[in-house]
Design an enzyme around this catalytic site. Structure first.
Site, PDB file in Angstrom:
ATOM      1  N   HIS A   1       0.818  -1.370   0.023  1.00 15.83           N
ATOM      2  CA  HIS A   1      -0.308   0.113   0.307  1.00 15.83           C
ATOM      3  C   HIS A   1       1.072   1.513   0.431  1.00 15.83           C
ATOM      4  O   HIS A   1       0.887   2.278  -0.743  1.00 15.83           O
ATOM      5  CB  HIS A   1      -0.880   0.038   0.781  1.00 15.83           C
ATOM      6  CG  HIS A   1      -2.362  -0.959   1.450  1.00 15.83           C
ATOM      7  ND1 HIS A   1      -2.942  -0.793   0.576  1.00 15.83           N
ATOM      8  CD2 HIS A   1      -2.035  -3.007   1.164  1.00 15.83           C
ATOM      9  CE1 HIS A   1      -3.997  -2.248   0.933  1.00 15.83           C
ATOM     10  NE2 HIS A   1      -2.785  -3.073   1.053  1.00 15.83           N
TER      11      HIS A   1
ATOM     12  N   ASP B   1      -5.154   5.951   1.953  1.00 16.68           N
ATOM     13  CA  ASP B   1      -5.626   5.094   2.195  1.00 16.68           C
ATOM     14  C   ASP B   1      -7.203   4.700   2.195  1.00 16.68           C
ATOM     15  O   ASP B   1      -7.612   4.433   2.593  1.00 16.68           O
ATOM     16  CB  ASP B   1      -4.430   3.677   2.184  1.00 16.68           C
ATOM     17  CG  ASP B   1      -4.662   2.677   1.754  1.00 16.68           C
ATOM     18  OD1 ASP B   1      -5.673   1.641   2.013  1.00 16.68           O
ATOM     19  OD2 ASP B   1      -3.493   2.527   1.176  1.00 16.68           O
TER      20      ASP B   1
END
Length: 457
Positions: free
Chosen positions: A21, A112
């Site tokens: 990520h 995110d």
């Protein structure tokens, strides 16, 4: 656009603390910093030592994700992420006030997509909010349709195929696999990534228009998404960012010198690179054994990343024969981009994580697909049937690949007419990936348009 206006525009990034990520978000941050914006990345204190941020235009702040003793371990993913959200929100409020006091107020939070209610959180803090997705548009469409109840994951008994808008016909084995483990509601959480997108100021995907044209168009009919990829270091693509050669984050220590030295001694296109990602993949002993012998029986040289926690699954017989034949190099970690771009690499055996898929495609390397879980089966479907840059190893009756199939798939990619076709397609996609990030390319234009709107807002 005047440099002074850009430098006064401040974007703060909130990554999820996992390498898959953080790497693409870091690349987006570096590109925006190079274009003149002020960038701050908020890092979990526990992983700051893994970061290698040398760009003077990128600032860092740290927050701790530690749970208080009274928190315990939440019983569900929703409860866990709820606690994380509360802690992040409280600490972000202090960070935003600190930036205001120092004369650098934050204009936008890029968060995110895994964080729940991200946009709501940003707006409560008085800042614009933009979710950042680290999977493909196709997988986004699958998750969203599942959230709407148009399919179930895991699929119902008897289901053989699924037809969804913008997506090629998916077989049962092409759908995401969720091995819930500790959190039985993990898939519900993945679906909840789409809960507040109608309130988002921007929505970013690590893809490019020609790669997922129909899928991106369909998502754009639901929300205003922006394709900004492929997000890999510039020196492997458009070469606009000077000395941008790595992601700047490694959770594992790589022995770069020995990997590259070993590859330097091999003929062009003669080596299989095998890696199953940065997260412990929990392959069973039988599965690992079949992959190992399949690599050896292919008769090609191979470099295989096996993280330390998995190394005990390799049999002594395999290790002895691999050493005797001098065919393989087994390492606990390696610099993937350097390896994939090396002239000796002929194919990539991969778990089909989105970052690995994008990297191989951008570097023109055909793939041997061994998807395991999450979005990986859907990515494998696109690798094989849509982009036609790889083959997928069939799974045996016991849910384990067979060494003969592994060896045959490697040979298909490395040699003959099939291999020639796959390499040609891979080089085509490499060219399109470079084109997207070059000055005036589709993703470069999307990024410039985003900057212009943000600066003028």
């Amino acid at each position: 656009m005047e440099r002074e206006m850009l430098s006064k525009t401040h974007i703060m990034f909130i990554p999820f603390p996992a390498q898959g990520h953080m790497s693409p978000m870091m690349q987006f941050a570096k590109r925006l910093a190079w274009k003149g914006l002020r960038i701050t990345i908020v890092l979990p204190a526990q992983i700051r030592d893994f970061m290698q941020i040398t760009n003077p235009l990128i600032n860092t702040e740290c927050i701790s994700f530690d749970f208080d003793k009274d928190d315990g371990m939440p019983y569900s993913m929703q409860a866990y992420m709820g606690v994380v959200k509360l802690k992040v929100t409280n600490k972000l409020s202090d960070l935003l006030e600190k930036q205001r006091t120092n004369g650098y107020p934050v204009n936008l939070l890029v968060v995110d997509s895994l964080y729940p209610s991200r946009v709501e959180m940003c707006h409560q803090l008085g800042v614009k909010g933009a979710p950042f997705f680290t999977h493909s548009c196709a997988v986004g469409a699958i998750y969203y349709n599942a959230r709407l109840g148009k399919l179930k994951i895991p699929p119902e008994e008897g289901l053989t195929s699924v037809s969804l808008p913008s997506i090629p016909l998916l077989g049962r084995d092409d759908l995401p696999i969720i091995r819930t483990g500790t959190f039985p509601d993990l898939f519900e959480h993945l679906g909840n990534q789409f809960s507040d997108l109608d309130k988002a100021d921007w929505i970013f995907f690590n893809t490019f228009d020609k790669l997922e044209n129909e899928e991106a168009k369909w998502l754009s009919s639901q929300w205003p998404i922006t394709s900004i990829g492929p997000l890999i270091p510039s020196m492997y693509l458009d070469k606009q960012l000077p000395n941008d050669k790595d992601n700047g984050i490694n959770f594992y220590k790589a022995d770069v010198g020995s990997c590259i030295k070993w590859l330097d001694a091999k003929d062009p296109g003669s080596v299989v690179y095998a890696s199953f990602g940065s997260v412990k993949h929990n392959l069973g002993d039988d599965y690992m054994d079949e992959v190992a012998w399949g690599l050896l029986h292919s008769k090609y040289h191979f470099i295989w990343v096996v993280i330390e926690s998995e190394r005990t699954k390799l049999s002594s017989d395999f290790l002895a024969e691999a050493e005797a034949e001098e065919k393989g190099l087994i390492v606990s970690w390696c610099p993937q981009l350097q390896v994939l771009s090396h002239k000796s690499i002929g194919s990539f055996m991969t778990h089909c994580g989105w970052n690995s898929t994008v990297e191989a495609l951008s570097l023109g390397v055909p793939m041997v697909a061994l998807p395991q879980q999450f979005d990986q089966p859907a990515n494998a479907k696109y690798i094989v049937d849509v982009w036609q840059i790889g083959v997928r190893v069939p799974i045996g009756e016991e849910g384990v690949v067979l060494r003969g199939e592994v060896a045959n798939c490697i040979k298909d990619v490395m040699e003959g007419e099939i291999g020639d076709e796959l390499r040609g397609n891979a080089l085509k996609w490499k060219g399109l990936a470079v084109e997207a990030m070059e000055k005036g390319g589709s993703s470069d234009k999307n990024i410039d348009e985003f900057i212009s709107k943000l600066v003028s807002s």
